[in-house]
Design an enzyme around this catalytic site. Sequence first.
Site, PDB file in Angstrom:
ATOM      1  N   HIS A 100      59.407 -31.893  25.841  1.00  0.00           N
ATOM      2  CA  HIS A 100      58.879 -33.137  25.272  1.00  0.00           C
ATOM      3  C   HIS A 100      59.261 -33.112  23.794  1.00  0.00           C
ATOM      4  CE1 HIS A 100      55.861 -32.300  28.473  1.00  0.00           C
ATOM      5  NE2 HIS A 100      55.738 -33.595  28.573  1.00  0.00           N
ATOM      6  N   ASP A 103      56.899 -31.016  21.798  1.00  0.00           N
ATOM      7  CA  ASP A 103      56.865 -29.559  22.018  1.00  0.00           C
ATOM      8  C   ASP A 103      57.801 -28.867  21.055  1.00  0.00           C
ATOM      9  OD1 ASP A 103      55.725 -30.255  24.483  1.00  0.00           O
ATOM     10  OD2 ASP A 103      57.628 -29.999  25.544  1.00  0.00           O
TER      11      ASP A 103
HETATM   12  C1  XUL Z   1      51.969 -33.149  33.637  1.00  0.00           C
HETATM   13  C2  XUL Z   1      53.400 -32.859  33.840  1.00  0.00           C
HETATM   14  C3  XUL Z   1      54.258 -33.068  32.654  1.00  0.00           C
HETATM   15  C4  XUL Z   1      55.594 -33.650  32.973  1.00  0.00           C
HETATM   16  C5  XUL Z   1      56.397 -33.996  31.770  1.00  0.00           C
HETATM   17  O1  XUL Z   1      51.185 -32.916  34.743  1.00  0.00           O
HETATM   18  O2  XUL Z   1      53.805 -32.423  34.899  1.00  0.00           O
HETATM   19  O3  XUL Z   1      54.380 -31.883  31.980  1.00  0.00           O
HETATM   20  O4  XUL Z   1      56.336 -32.789  33.764  1.00  0.00           O
HETATM   21  O5  XUL Z   1      55.752 -34.869  30.927  1.00  0.00           O
END
Ligand code: XUL
Length: 436
Positions: A100, A103
């Site tokens: 992300h 992150d």
């Molecule tokens: C949340 C989840 C996230 C997604 C990316 O449950 O799985 O981490 O994979 O936003």
Amino acid sequence: MTQFPEISRIEYEGPDSKNDLAFKWYNPDEVIEGKSMKDHLRFSIVYWHTMRGTGGDPFGPGTAVRPWDDGSESVDNALKRVEVAFEIFEKLQAPYYAFHDRDVAPEGSSLKQSHANFDRIAESLAEHQQKTGVKLLWGTCNLFSNPRFMHGAATSCNVDVFAFAAAQVKKCLEVTKSLGGENYVFWGGREGYQSLYNTDMKRELDHLAGFFHMAVDYAKEIGFDGQFLIEPKPKEPTKHQYDSDAAACLNFLRAYDLLPHFKLNLETNHATLAGHTMMHELDYAGHQGALGSIDANTGDLLLGWDTDQFPTNLYDTAQCMLMILKHGGLGSGGVNFDAKVRRESFEPIDLFHAHVGGMDAFARGLKIAAAIRADGRMEEVVKTRYSSWDGELGQKIEAGNASFAELESYMLEKGEIAPNASGRQEMLENIFNDYL
Ligand code: XUL
Ligand code: CO
């Protein structure tokens, strides 16, 4: 500089090895059904759990010991993490990673500052990708942690939040493109509702569709040709998440003319939260041509929440791989470990044990699935089970050339159905076990 001098690159040593930090099953170059394990599995490590997970839970703070991380939200600390992350990726022989925006780079005091931080870290990510050959499986935006997203992002009742989210996705698409990201994921973090008393669901869904159309347009504009993926999840953090499962996502995409632009990123723990097996989700997406990638993990059926544990159950991984092989593989997707070590597994070395185990479980699942397919008995049972449809009547119905009237006269003349045959479920379960 190495952060893990005592850990060398994890190598394949075969099933008889007693080395905890060796692959027993993941042999990257071994060819299965004409393709190397590495190309079938396309393993990916997530930045959010592996580099940012603290082990905190609602009852207590983090426990994870991460000597390289000073705990600050500074660019310097973020740069340090990049170095360590790539050492982990490389030592685990993971060809991909995923992140992300928030992150990898700290959020600044303004959007402008956040963009600048992201650019600075992206430079370093690019250098490390170049140096190690590790590639970006997908990028995504965190549109759920900051309090501004309390009502959702693209489905917020506040138009400014929609605009902020758009600006964040625009930037993340640019960065993902610049890093050669092969996909871009949308997980609807808070795109859902807690109560319909205060929610205009139709309006929110229209907004979400508009948001995705703008993302498609912008990707085209900048020449980002990675695959767009939606990640279904039924609940958590909201009571009802709009992208609740594969079928709901596909209906939404079809209703809003978005289907040609998206596939799905299916996650095991999300499937089970939705009351499905992962096998179900994979088969559903697969037969709709929408199987894009998987977030590999597992929940705990006794806890019933999104615990994101590392996958070690061979039934699960073999079932996953059976479906992935059936539907022709993951394409530009991969097996992405959206999984975190337990709060009690607080030492850095646990990150290695966890991934080695997950990679081996999937490699073994792949081998089991390929053996079941080569045997052909299970497939044969399914074929035979539907063989009545291969006759003249079945073919006519399947071709869409039959009518109720015709079927009525057929049945009036025949009087009773041909006898049913057994479903043989237990026999099939036994055959599956023969290969475990
Ligand atoms: C949340 C989840 C996230 C997604 C990316 O449950 O799985 O981490 O994979 O936003
Ligand atoms: Co996920």
